[in-house]
Design a protein around this motif. Structure first.
Motif, PDB file in Angstrom:
ATOM      1  N   CYS A  22       0.840  -1.205   0.000  1.00  0.00           N
ATOM      2  CA  CYS A  22       0.000   0.000   0.000  1.00  0.00           C
ATOM      3  C   CYS A  22       0.872   1.251   0.000  1.00  0.00           C
ATOM      4  CB  CYS A  22      -0.910  -0.017   1.220  1.00  0.00           C
ATOM      5  SG  CYS A  22      -1.729   1.548   1.575  1.00  0.00           S
ATOM      6  N   TYR A  23       0.479   2.263  -0.750  1.00  0.00           N
ATOM      7  CA  TYR A  23       1.287   3.482  -0.854  1.00  0.00           C
ATOM      8  C   TYR A  23       1.481   4.153   0.505  1.00  0.00           C
ATOM      9  CZ  TYR A  23       0.854   3.155  -5.918  1.00  0.00           C
ATOM     10  OH  TYR A  23       0.923   2.730  -7.212  1.00  0.00           O
ATOM     11  N   TYR A  24       0.415   4.183   1.317  1.00  0.00           N
ATOM     12  CA  TYR A  24       0.583   4.816   2.630  1.00  0.00           C
ATOM     13  C   TYR A  24       1.507   3.989   3.512  1.00  0.00           C
ATOM     14  CZ  TYR A  24       0.157   5.839   7.471  1.00  0.00           C
ATOM     15  OH  TYR A  24       0.489   6.084   8.780  1.00  0.00           O
ATOM     16  N   ARG A  59      -1.282  -3.411  -7.348  1.00  0.00           N
ATOM     17  CA  ARG A  59      -2.575  -3.397  -8.056  1.00  0.00           C
ATOM     18  C   ARG A  59      -3.193  -4.787  -8.120  1.00  0.00           C
ATOM     19  NH1 ARG A  59      -0.001  -1.360 -13.559  1.00  0.00           N
ATOM     20  NH2 ARG A  59       1.353  -0.412 -11.991  1.00  0.00           N
ATOM     21  N   TYR A  60      -2.349  -5.834  -8.163  1.00  0.00           N
ATOM     22  CA  TYR A  60      -2.874  -7.201  -8.205  1.00  0.00           C
ATOM     23  C   TYR A  60      -3.329  -7.659  -6.823  1.00  0.00           C
ATOM     24  CZ  TYR A  60      -0.517  -6.895 -12.674  1.00  0.00           C
ATOM     25  OH  TYR A  60      -0.124  -6.491 -13.920  1.00  0.00           O
ATOM     26  N   PHE A  61      -2.624  -7.221  -5.792  1.00  0.00           N
ATOM     27  CA  PHE A  61      -3.071  -7.521  -4.433  1.00  0.00           C
ATOM     28  C   PHE A  61      -4.405  -6.845  -4.134  1.00  0.00           C
ATOM     29  CE2 PHE A  61       1.399  -8.700  -3.260  1.00  0.00           C
ATOM     30  CZ  PHE A  61       1.095  -9.956  -2.761  1.00  0.00           C
ATOM     31  N   PHE A  62      -4.688  -5.747  -4.839  1.00  0.00           N
ATOM     32  CA  PHE A  62      -5.967  -5.072  -4.638  1.00  0.00           C
ATOM     33  C   PHE A  62      -7.119  -5.999  -4.989  1.00  0.00           C
ATOM     34  CE2 PHE A  62      -9.466  -2.857  -6.810  1.00  0.00           C
ATOM     35  CZ  PHE A  62      -9.998  -2.171  -5.728  1.00  0.00           C
ATOM     36  N   TYR A  63      -7.020  -6.721  -6.097  1.00  0.00           N
ATOM     37  CA  TYR A  63      -8.075  -7.641  -6.491  1.00  0.00           C
ATOM     38  C   TYR A  63      -8.252  -8.741  -5.439  1.00  0.00           C
ATOM     39  CZ  TYR A  63      -7.527  -5.392 -11.044  1.00  0.00           C
ATOM     40  OH  TYR A  63      -7.456  -4.470 -12.063  1.00  0.00           O
ATOM     41  N   ALA A  64      -7.145  -9.240  -4.905  1.00  0.00           N
ATOM     42  CA  ALA A  64      -7.224 -10.255  -3.854  1.00  0.00           C
ATOM     43  C   ALA A  64      -7.876  -9.684  -2.601  1.00  0.00           C
ATOM     44  CB  ALA A  64      -5.833 -10.788  -3.535  1.00  0.00           C
ATOM     45  N   THR A 116     -10.122  -0.383   1.574  1.00  0.00           N
ATOM     46  CA  THR A 116      -9.865  -1.040   0.295  1.00  0.00           C
ATOM     47  C   THR A 116     -10.265  -0.158  -0.879  1.00  0.00           C
ATOM     48  OG1 THR A 116     -10.249  -3.194   1.350  1.00  0.00           O
ATOM     49  CG2 THR A 116     -10.293  -3.118  -1.058  1.00  0.00           C
ATOM     50  N   ILE A 117     -11.447   0.438  -0.800  1.00  0.00           N
ATOM     51  CA  ILE A 117     -11.931   1.267  -1.900  1.00  0.00           C
ATOM     52  C   ILE A 117     -11.136   2.568  -2.021  1.00  0.00           C
ATOM     53  CG2 ILE A 117     -13.942   2.561  -2.737  1.00  0.00           C
ATOM     54  CD1 ILE A 117     -15.701   0.412  -1.524  1.00  0.00           C
ATOM     55  N   SER A 118     -10.622   3.067  -0.906  1.00  0.00           N
ATOM     56  CA  SER A 118      -9.854   4.319  -0.949  1.00  0.00           C
ATOM     57  C   SER A 118      -8.448   4.119  -1.477  1.00  0.00           C
ATOM     58  CB  SER A 118      -9.789   4.945   0.451  1.00  0.00           C
ATOM     59  OG  SER A 118      -9.004   4.147   1.333  1.00  0.00           O
ATOM     60  N   CYS A 119      -8.097   2.886  -1.805  1.00  0.00           N
ATOM     61  CA  CYS A 119      -6.766   2.572  -2.324  1.00  0.00           C
ATOM     62  C   CYS A 119      -6.499   3.334  -3.624  1.00  0.00           C
ATOM     63  CB  CYS A 119      -6.666   1.066  -2.547  1.00  0.00           C
ATOM     64  SG  CYS A 119      -5.212   0.535  -3.454  1.00  0.00           S
ATOM     65  N   HIS A 120      -5.257   3.734  -3.842  1.00  0.00           N
ATOM     66  CA  HIS A 120      -4.876   4.442  -5.059  1.00  0.00           C
ATOM     67  C   HIS A 120      -5.124   3.588  -6.305  1.00  0.00           C
ATOM     68  CE1 HIS A 120      -2.729   6.493  -1.844  1.00  0.00           C
ATOM     69  NE2 HIS A 120      -2.609   7.532  -2.633  1.00  0.00           N
ATOM     70  N   SER A 121      -4.942   2.271  -6.177  1.00  0.00           N
ATOM     71  CA  SER A 121      -5.194   1.400  -7.319  1.00  0.00           C
ATOM     72  C   SER A 121      -6.662   1.406  -7.704  1.00  0.00           C
ATOM     73  CB  SER A 121      -4.742  -0.034  -6.997  1.00  0.00           C
ATOM     74  OG  SER A 121      -3.334  -0.090  -6.853  1.00  0.00           O
ATOM     75  N   ASN A 143      -9.972   8.599  -0.725  1.00  0.00           N
ATOM     76  CA  ASN A 143      -8.528   8.514  -0.851  1.00  0.00           C
ATOM     77  C   ASN A 143      -7.821   9.585  -0.033  1.00  0.00           C
ATOM     78  OD1 ASN A 143      -5.954   9.507  -2.745  1.00  0.00           O
ATOM     79  ND2 ASN A 143      -6.136   7.286  -2.514  1.00  0.00           N
ATOM     80  N   ALA A 144      -8.467  10.732   0.134  1.00  0.00           N
ATOM     81  CA  ALA A 144      -7.875  11.798   0.946  1.00  0.00           C
ATOM     82  C   ALA A 144      -7.750  11.386   2.406  1.00  0.00           C
ATOM     83  CB  ALA A 144      -8.716  13.066   0.820  1.00  0.00           C
ATOM     84  N   ARG A 145      -8.514  10.371   2.826  1.00  0.00           N
ATOM     85  CA  ARG A 145      -8.474   9.873   4.208  1.00  0.00           C
ATOM     86  C   ARG A 145      -7.883   8.469   4.272  1.00  0.00           C
ATOM     87  NH1 ARG A 145     -12.776  13.092   3.430  1.00  0.00           N
ATOM     88  NH2 ARG A 145     -13.317  14.616   5.041  1.00  0.00           N
ATOM     89  N   HIS A 146      -7.072   8.148   3.289  1.00  0.00           N
ATOM     90  CA  HIS A 146      -6.523   6.794   3.192  1.00  0.00           C
ATOM     91  C   HIS A 146      -5.664   6.444   4.407  1.00  0.00           C
ATOM     92  CE1 HIS A 146      -5.788   3.131   1.073  1.00  0.00           C
ATOM     93  NE2 HIS A 146      -4.487   3.316   0.965  1.00  0.00           N
TER      94      HIS A 146
END
Length: 273
Positions: A113-115, A155-160, A204-209, A238-241
């Motif tokens: 995760c970017y954060y 980005r692939y871990f996002f789907y998982a 999960t939804i606030s993820c950059h991906s 995303n601003a509150r990620h």
């Protein structure tokens, strides 16, 4: 202009000879170290706790609640759960804790995760320790070399992570039962599960991906009003990620701890109706 009283500078990066010759390592006067120290401490506490619970292989089910660390439970040595997320796909050859089977999926999502990258880069590696504070490393290669180049699989871990969130949503629905598996009941644990899954979905939804999937590669937002509206919603989340990352991390641990206390008989689940 440099003077004779200024020290001779050598090295790389911010300590290179082409940079301003300043004696002090940085000019910050606030307690800049509190942020990375608190971050490192918080992450370390979660790592220790989650490692203990993942390897414990016990006290992870108290009907109708199952710990989020052990869902889905896909080994034959899983505790039987009435209509729960248990399916013996791995048979009896898996003798370790069933929590270890899919642990790498949510763990990989958060590690890349970017954060969280920013958090543990600063907290554990001091790369850099804080804004306007030079890092102690001589060279900076970013994420272009092994193993950090693997961060690009986020980005692939996002789907998982979406699949895991769906399974935990199913667990939350099962929490609207009593210990005898009768529907239409709600306990304190049910409320905790609802809060936990809400925070997990929000994180999960606030993820950059997710933001890129929803609104990325569009030349004209005006031609895609639905995706533009979704992109706006995800952008606000995303601003509150960062906040959602910590809130969901804490809620996962608290939910597991609650199930553990119920399973060990520390107290009974208070019934709301």
């Amino acid at each position: 202009m440099a003077t004779d009283t200024e020290p001779h500078r050598s090295g790389h990066g911010v300590r290179g000879g082409t940079r301003a010759a300043i004696t002090a390592p940085h000019l910050r006067t606030d307690r800049w170290w509190l942020g990375p120290a608190a971050t490192a401490a918080g992450l370390l506490v979660f790592v220790v706790y989650s490692t203990w619970r993942a390897f414990a292989n016990d006290h992870y089910y108290a009907a109708p609640y199952v710990s989020p660390f052990y869902s889905p439970c896909l080994a034959e040595n899983c505790v039987p759960m009435e209509a729960g997320p248990n399916l013996a796909l791995f048979g009896d050859w898996w003798t370790l804790s069933p929590a270890l089977i899919f642990l790498f999926l949510p763990l990989g999502f958060r590690l890349t995760c970017y954060y969280y990258r920013k958090a543990y880069y600063r907290g554990f590696w001091a790369s850099p320790p804080a804004c306007a504070v030079a890092e102690p490393h001589r060279r900076y290669t970013g994420e272009t070399r092994f193993p950090l180049v693997l961060q690009n699989v986020h980005r692939y871990f996002f789907y998982a992570a979406v699949v895991i969130a769906l399974i935990l949503t199913y667990d939350t629905l099962l929490a609207f039962r009593d210990p005898g598996y009768e529907w239409g009941h709600m306990g304190l644990g049910t409320l905790l599960f609802v809060v936990n899954i809400a925070l997990i979905w929000a994180y999960t939804i606030s993820c950059h991906s997710c933001r890129h999937i929803v609104g990325g590669r569009l030349r004209h937002f005006s031609r895609h009003p639905v995706r533009y509206r979704l992109w706006g919603w995800v952008s606000r989340l995303n601003a509150r990620h960062m906040l959602l990352a910590w809130a969901s991390l804490i809620s996962i641990a608290l939910t597991d701890l609650y199930v553990y206390l119920l399973a060990t008989g520390a107290f009974d689940d208070p019934r709301l109706f």
